[in-house]
Design a protein around this motif. Structure first.
Motif, mmCIF file in Angstrom:
data_model
loop_
_atom_site.group_PDB
_atom_site.id
_atom_site.type_symbol
_atom_site.label_atom_id
_atom_site.label_comp_id
_atom_site.label_asym_id
_atom_site.label_seq_id
_atom_site.Cartn_x
_atom_site.Cartn_y
_atom_site.Cartn_z
ATOM 1 N N ALA A 1 1.808 5.405 -8.274
ATOM 2 C CA ALA A 1 1.996 6.707 -8.916
ATOM 3 C C ALA A 1 0.680 7.475 -9.001
ATOM 4 C CB ALA A 1 2.595 6.514 -10.305
ATOM 5 N N ALA A 2 -0.413 6.760 -9.291
ATOM 6 C CA ALA A 2 -1.727 7.410 -9.343
ATOM 7 C C ALA A 2 -2.132 7.931 -7.963
ATOM 8 C CB ALA A 2 -2.767 6.429 -9.870
ATOM 9 N N MET A 3 -1.893 7.122 -6.939
ATOM 10 C CA MET A 3 -2.229 7.549 -5.580
ATOM 11 C C MET A 3 -1.376 8.733 -5.140
ATOM 12 S SD MET A 3 -2.688 3.836 -3.733
ATOM 13 C CE MET A 3 -4.127 2.799 -4.028
ATOM 14 N N TYR B 1 -2.357 6.999 2.997
ATOM 15 C CA TYR B 1 -3.622 6.405 3.428
ATOM 16 C C TYR B 1 -4.296 5.608 2.305
ATOM 17 C CZ TYR B 1 -4.298 8.449 8.111
ATOM 18 O OH TYR B 1 -4.212 8.751 9.445
ATOM 19 N N ASP B 2 -4.256 6.119 1.074
ATOM 20 C CA ASP B 2 -4.931 5.408 -0.008
ATOM 21 C C ASP B 2 -4.320 4.032 -0.243
ATOM 22 O OD1 ASP B 2 -7.103 6.968 -0.880
ATOM 23 O OD2 ASP B 2 -5.782 8.325 -1.968
ATOM 24 N N ALA B 3 -2.999 3.941 -0.178
ATOM 25 C CA ALA B 3 -2.342 2.646 -0.374
ATOM 26 C C ALA B 3 -2.730 1.665 0.726
ATOM 27 C CB ALA B 3 -0.822 2.824 -0.407
ATOM 28 N N LEU B 4 -2.816 2.146 1.950
ATOM 29 C CA LEU B 4 -3.217 1.291 3.059
ATOM 30 C C LEU B 4 -4.659 0.831 2.902
ATOM 31 C CD1 LEU B 4 -1.564 3.425 5.876
ATOM 32 C CD2 LEU B 4 -0.854 1.119 5.213
ATOM 33 N N HIS B 5 -5.523 1.747 2.503
ATOM 34 C CA HIS B 5 -6.941 1.396 2.362
ATOM 35 C C HIS B 5 -7.128 0.359 1.258
ATOM 36 C CE1 HIS B 5 -11.231 2.135 2.924
ATOM 37 N NE2 HIS B 5 -11.349 2.062 1.601
ATOM 38 N N HIS B 6 -6.498 0.577 0.143
ATOM 39 C CA HIS B 6 -6.611 -0.377 -0.966
ATOM 40 C C HIS B 6 -6.120 -1.757 -0.541
ATOM 41 C CE1 HIS B 6 -5.218 -2.433 -4.663
ATOM 42 N NE2 HIS B 6 -6.314 -1.920 -5.180
ATOM 43 N N LEU C 1 -1.991 -6.081 7.058
ATOM 44 C CA LEU C 1 -1.788 -4.711 6.574
ATOM 45 C C LEU C 1 -0.658 -4.028 7.335
ATOM 46 C CD1 LEU C 1 -2.800 -2.242 4.877
ATOM 47 C CD2 LEU C 1 -4.127 -1.633 6.912
ATOM 48 N N VAL C 2 -0.690 -4.114 8.656
ATOM 49 C CA VAL C 2 0.354 -3.457 9.459
ATOM 50 C C VAL C 2 1.727 -4.041 9.126
ATOM 51 C CG1 VAL C 2 1.143 -2.956 11.791
ATOM 52 C CG2 VAL C 2 -1.303 -2.923 11.280
ATOM 53 N N ALA C 3 1.773 -5.358 8.923
ATOM 54 C CA ALA C 3 3.047 -5.990 8.575
ATOM 55 C C ALA C 3 3.548 -5.544 7.211
ATOM 56 C CB ALA C 3 2.884 -7.506 8.604
ATOM 57 N N ALA C 4 2.626 -5.283 6.276
ATOM 58 C CA ALA C 4 3.012 -4.881 4.919
ATOM 59 C C ALA C 4 3.240 -3.390 4.776
ATOM 60 C CB ALA C 4 1.928 -5.322 3.930
ATOM 61 N N ALA C 5 2.956 -2.613 5.814
ATOM 62 C CA ALA C 5 3.021 -1.153 5.724
ATOM 63 C C ALA C 5 4.367 -0.618 5.246
ATOM 64 C CB ALA C 5 2.639 -0.527 7.059
ATOM 65 N N PRO C 6 5.521 -1.145 5.687
ATOM 66 C CA PRO C 6 6.796 -0.597 5.194
ATOM 67 C C PRO C 6 6.919 -0.632 3.676
ATOM 68 C CG PRO C 6 7.167 -1.953 7.124
ATOM 69 C CD PRO C 6 5.733 -2.141 6.757
ATOM 70 N N PRO D 1 6.830 3.824 -1.785
ATOM 71 C CA PRO D 1 6.671 4.725 -2.942
ATOM 72 C C PRO D 1 6.264 6.145 -2.568
ATOM 73 C CG PRO D 1 5.549 2.629 -3.305
ATOM 74 C CD PRO D 1 5.908 2.682 -1.863
ATOM 75 N N PHE D 2 5.799 6.340 -1.346
ATOM 76 C CA PHE D 2 5.358 7.669 -0.907
ATOM 77 C C PHE D 2 6.435 8.406 -0.113
ATOM 78 C CE2 PHE D 2 1.790 4.873 -1.517
ATOM 79 C CZ PHE D 2 0.922 5.635 -2.276
ATOM 80 N N GLY D 3 7.620 7.817 -0.051
ATOM 81 C CA GLY D 3 8.727 8.452 0.659
ATOM 82 C C GLY D 3 8.639 8.332 2.162
ATOM 83 N N VAL D 4 7.768 7.471 2.661
ATOM 84 C CA VAL D 4 7.639 7.246 4.102
ATOM 85 C C VAL D 4 8.500 6.028 4.434
ATOM 86 C CG1 VAL D 4 6.048 6.874 6.033
ATOM 87 C CG2 VAL D 4 5.290 8.158 4.008
#
Length: 407
Positions: A225-227, A319-324, A343-348, A353-356
């Protein structure tokens, strides 16, 4: 892909050696014209914490209260043992036993205008400073903790002393002004107390965030939510990757490093991404740019976030969620390359939360983030600066190229 040939021998030196070498450099910047303080005239003396072989912090040697407070507020210890070590140093400073435990001191005699004098003029007299000694990076810069006579941390100052760090210090001042005016409710950011020039150096003084407030669990939903609040703070837009301003700007950045071996590989990967997924619709917003566990704290009623020098609007949201997640993964995985794959595996799940949610949108956002981060490393010449992860061919690029070829 092999490491870049321009990586210096310093890459083989351990972090402690590189930090130790940095002490002379940073003190020479803060106190120009210094000479051995053998006789006459005022001098400045610092204790090296914990010692000269493993330096992390320089604190005033003449004020036990300020020195103890500087150590206590230096960083949040990661783990029980680190906390016990920190507390032992604080106790030694408070009780006067530091002479037994902390034997390494640096004494200098300034020969010109010092950072202390500049800050007195800019902020008023009475503040004492401690100096953070960070790891080797191209964007390393003097970071000063400013404390009052009671030991309360009042502010932090950053100095831009090279072409890159001067740009970053100016960028952070602009970012704090923009984000501070956005009316954030969940995220709390520092206030700009002073921005100016000291000689050829850029100076930014920002308020200290209240990290001493009671901590509150920073759950995954709260962090997301902060991101998301930051992503929306300067407006959002929607469109295809190929037609976006983001892609135009990324191509320009890639063109600037095309002569570099890693730059050429990144450019090729990015072009392949656009050919395969350029018509995928994405949402664009802002990102902090370095949202890492060490750049934030969860307290009651707010998420405190600092170090905004990489803040950028108009990037794919998420991007912020991925970077963290990548920064956390690098600390936990057996190798940095494995952290990229994870990271790539966890991306979905990270993007949800970002609607992607569209598979291609998730995939292209993750891959573009890796291209963006790698481009930053090459542009900043992190490998040449001795940064631990500066040689992209040893961890990020092989994973990225393999993933892109599978599109």
């Amino acid at each position: 892909m092999s490491p870049i040939k321009t990586a210096p021998a310093a890459l083989r030196a351990d972090d402690e050696q590189l930090r130790a070498r940095y002490i002379d450099e940073v003190l020479g910047l803060l106190y120009p014209g210094d000479s051995p303080a053998a006789t006459g005239g005022p001098s400045v003396e610092y204790l090296v914490i914990p010692n000269a072989r493993k330096p992390r912090l320089l604190v005033p040697a003449d004020d036990r209260r300020v020195a103890a407070a500087a150590v206590r507020r230096y960083a949040e210890p990661q783990g029980r043992l680190a906390r016990l070590k920190r507390d032992a140093v604080v106790t030694a400073l408070r009780t006067g036993l530091s002479g037994l435990l902390l034997r390494d001191r640096l004494r200098i005699r300034p020969g010109g205008d010092t950072i202390d004098a500049y800050l007195d003029r800019a902020l008023g007299p009475g503040l004492r400073l401690s100096v953070h000694i960070g790891p080797a990076r191209a964007n390393r810069k003097p970071v000063l903790q400013l404390l009052d006579a009671e030991g309360h941390t009042r502010a932090f100052a950053k100095l831009g002393t090279s072409a890159l760090t001067r740009t970053l210090v100016r960028a952070e001042a602009n970012a704090l002004a923009a984000v501070g005016a956005a009316g954030l409710r969940t995220v709390q950011v520092p206030d700009v107390m002073h921005a100016g020039q000291w000689g050829e150096h850029e100076v930014l003084v920002q308020s200290a965030l209240p990290v001493w407030r009671p901590r509150a669990p920073l759950t995954a939903p709260r962090l997301a939510a902060a991101m998301l609040e930051v992503a929306r703070c300067c407006g959002t837009s929607h469109g295809t990757l190929a037609g976006s301003g983001y892609w135009t700007r990324l191509r320009e950045r890639l063109a600037a490093v095309a002569g570099h071996a890693e730059g050429a590989a990144l450019s090729s990967a990015a072009e392949r991404i656009v050919r395969a997924t350029g018509n995928v619709n994405l949402s664009f917003g802002s990102w902090h740019g370095d949202w890492s566990p060490w750049n934030m704290a969860g307290v009651e009623g707010a998420v405190l976030v600092w170090d905004w020098e990489r803040f950028t609007p108009g990037v794919p949201i998420g991007y912020d969620a991925l970077h963290h997640a990548l920064q956390v993964g690098i600390g936990r995985s057996p190798s940095a390359g494995q952290a990229v794959n994870d990271l790539v595996a966890a991306a979905p799940d990270l993007m949800l939360p970002f609607g992607v949610v569209h598979r291609q949108a998730v995939e292209v956002t993750a891959l573009l983030y890796l291209v963006d981060l790698a481009t930053r490393y090459v542009t900043d010449r992190q490998a040449e600066a001795g940064a631990r992860l500066g040689v992209l061919g040893s961890w990020l690029l092989p994973v990225l190229v393999a993933r892109v070829e599978a599109l």
